[in-house]
Design a protein around this motif. Structure first.
Motif, PDB file in Angstrom:
ATOM      1  N   UNK A   1      74.360 -17.523  35.766  1.00  0.00           N
ATOM      2  CA  UNK A   1      75.467 -17.202  34.875  1.00  0.00           C
ATOM      3  C   UNK A   1      76.793 -17.349  35.604  1.00  0.00           C
ATOM      4  N   UNK A   2      77.772 -17.861  34.884  1.00  0.00           N
ATOM      5  CA  UNK A   2      79.106 -17.995  35.456  1.00  0.00           C
ATOM      6  C   UNK A   2      79.898 -16.726  35.166  1.00  0.00           C
ATOM      7  N   UNK A   3      80.802 -16.391  36.058  1.00  0.00           N
ATOM      8  CA  UNK A   3      81.662 -15.239  35.858  1.00  0.00           C
ATOM      9  C   UNK A   3      82.734 -15.609  34.834  1.00  0.00           C
ATOM     10  N   UNK A   4      82.717 -14.929  33.707  1.00  0.00           N
ATOM     11  CA  UNK A   4      83.654 -15.230  32.622  1.00  0.00           C
ATOM     12  C   UNK A   4      84.946 -14.442  32.751  1.00  0.00           C
ATOM     13  N   UNK A   5      84.954 -13.437  33.623  1.00  0.00           N
ATOM     14  CA  UNK A   5      86.130 -12.597  33.796  1.00  0.00           C
ATOM     15  C   UNK A   5      87.049 -13.180  34.853  1.00  0.00           C
ATOM     16  N   UNK A   6      88.329 -13.209  34.544  1.00  0.00           N
ATOM     17  CA  UNK A   6      89.326 -13.730  35.480  1.00  0.00           C
ATOM     18  C   UNK A   6      90.376 -12.660  35.738  1.00  0.00           C
TER      19      UNK A   6
ATOM     20  N   UNK B   1     106.945  -2.325  40.563  1.00  0.00           N
ATOM     21  CA  UNK B   1     106.967  -3.782  40.763  1.00  0.00           C
ATOM     22  C   UNK B   1     107.048  -4.568  39.458  1.00  0.00           C
ATOM     23  N   UNK B   2     106.821  -3.888  38.335  1.00  0.00           N
ATOM     24  CA  UNK B   2     106.793  -4.516  36.995  1.00  0.00           C
ATOM     25  C   UNK B   2     105.674  -5.559  36.882  1.00  0.00           C
ATOM     26  N   UNK B   3     104.624  -5.403  37.666  1.00  0.00           N
ATOM     27  CA  UNK B   3     103.491  -6.333  37.641  1.00  0.00           C
ATOM     28  C   UNK B   3     102.338  -5.738  36.847  1.00  0.00           C
ATOM     29  N   UNK B   4     101.794  -6.528  35.937  1.00  0.00           N
ATOM     30  CA  UNK B   4     100.620  -6.145  35.168  1.00  0.00           C
ATOM     31  C   UNK B   4      99.421  -6.857  35.770  1.00  0.00           C
ATOM     32  N   UNK B   5      98.444  -6.087  36.199  1.00  0.00           N
ATOM     33  CA  UNK B   5      97.203  -6.647  36.744  1.00  0.00           C
ATOM     34  C   UNK B   5      96.140  -6.569  35.662  1.00  0.00           C
ATOM     35  N   UNK B   6      95.530  -7.699  35.376  1.00  0.00           N
ATOM     36  CA  UNK B   6      94.555  -7.796  34.290  1.00  0.00           C
ATOM     37  C   UNK B   6      93.225  -8.339  34.781  1.00  0.00           C
ATOM     38  N   UNK B   7      92.166  -7.875  34.153  1.00  0.00           N
ATOM     39  CA  UNK B   7      90.870  -8.545  34.221  1.00  0.00           C
ATOM     40  C   UNK B   7      90.555  -8.903  32.780  1.00  0.00           C
ATOM     41  N   UNK B   8      90.320 -10.179  32.540  1.00  0.00           N
ATOM     42  CA  UNK B   8      90.249 -10.715  31.189  1.00  0.00           C
ATOM     43  C   UNK B   8      89.034 -11.611  31.030  1.00  0.00           C
ATOM     44  N   UNK B   9      88.267 -11.405  29.959  1.00  0.00           N
ATOM     45  CA  UNK B   9      87.164 -12.290  29.622  1.00  0.00           C
ATOM     46  C   UNK B   9      87.766 -13.510  28.930  1.00  0.00           C
ATOM     47  N   UNK B  10      87.737 -14.636  29.612  1.00  0.00           N
ATOM     48  CA  UNK B  10      88.403 -15.842  29.104  1.00  0.00           C
ATOM     49  C   UNK B  10      87.693 -16.474  27.917  1.00  0.00           C
ATOM     50  N   UNK B  11      86.480 -16.016  27.606  1.00  0.00           N
ATOM     51  CA  UNK B  11      85.801 -16.523  26.412  1.00  0.00           C
ATOM     52  C   UNK B  11      86.323 -15.851  25.148  1.00  0.00           C
ATOM     53  N   UNK B  12      86.963 -14.695  25.299  1.00  0.00           N
ATOM     54  CA  UNK B  12      87.439 -13.937  24.140  1.00  0.00           C
ATOM     55  C   UNK B  12      88.942 -14.024  23.932  1.00  0.00           C
ATOM     56  N   UNK B  13      89.706 -14.209  25.010  1.00  0.00           N
ATOM     57  CA  UNK B  13      91.170 -14.222  24.883  1.00  0.00           C
ATOM     58  C   UNK B  13      91.786 -14.964  26.061  1.00  0.00           C
TER      59      UNK B  13
END
Length: 113
Positions: free
Chosen positions: A22-27, A63-75
């Motif tokens: 399986x590939x990691x879908x989260x970025x 720092x005004x930085x938003x750190x995200x973990x995102x499932x690229x298959x959904x959004x």
């Protein structure tokens, strides 16, 4: 008979190995979002989590930085930026409307670029 059993065993092992590939879908992403305070932090993170596929969203006040973990298959990252702009906060790509910005609490209104 041994050849048939060996062939079946080989077939099962082959399919098992493919099922585990399986590939990691989260970025992970980091992007700039304008804001000032803890009220902004809550609003920005809530807007990010409103997008399906966002696994983690943490905005740093200093720092005004938003750190995200995102499932690229959904959004996409752009989907998250649009959601944040809708609640009044500018990002590097998407700017909030004047109306959305004006609806922010006075302590949350930042200097727009």
């Amino acid at each position: 008979m041994k050849n048939i059993l060996f062939g079946m065993l080989l077939l099962v092992v082959t399919f098992s190995a493919q099922g585990q590939d399986k590939k990691n879908k989260n970025a992970k992403y980091t992007t700039e979002v304008n804001g000032n305070c803890d009220l902004c932090k809550k609003r920005i993170e809530k807007a990010a989590f409103s997008v399906a596929g966002v696994k983690s969203a943490v905005w740093d006040v200093d720092t005004h930085q938003l750190s995200l973990i995102l499932n690229e298959e959904k959004a996409t990252l752009l989907d998250v930026k649009k959601a944040i702009a809708k609640v009044g906060h500018d990002t590097d790509e998407v700017k909030a409307t004047e109306e959305a910005y004006a609806n922010l609490h006075s302590c949350c209104q930042y200097e727009r670029k």
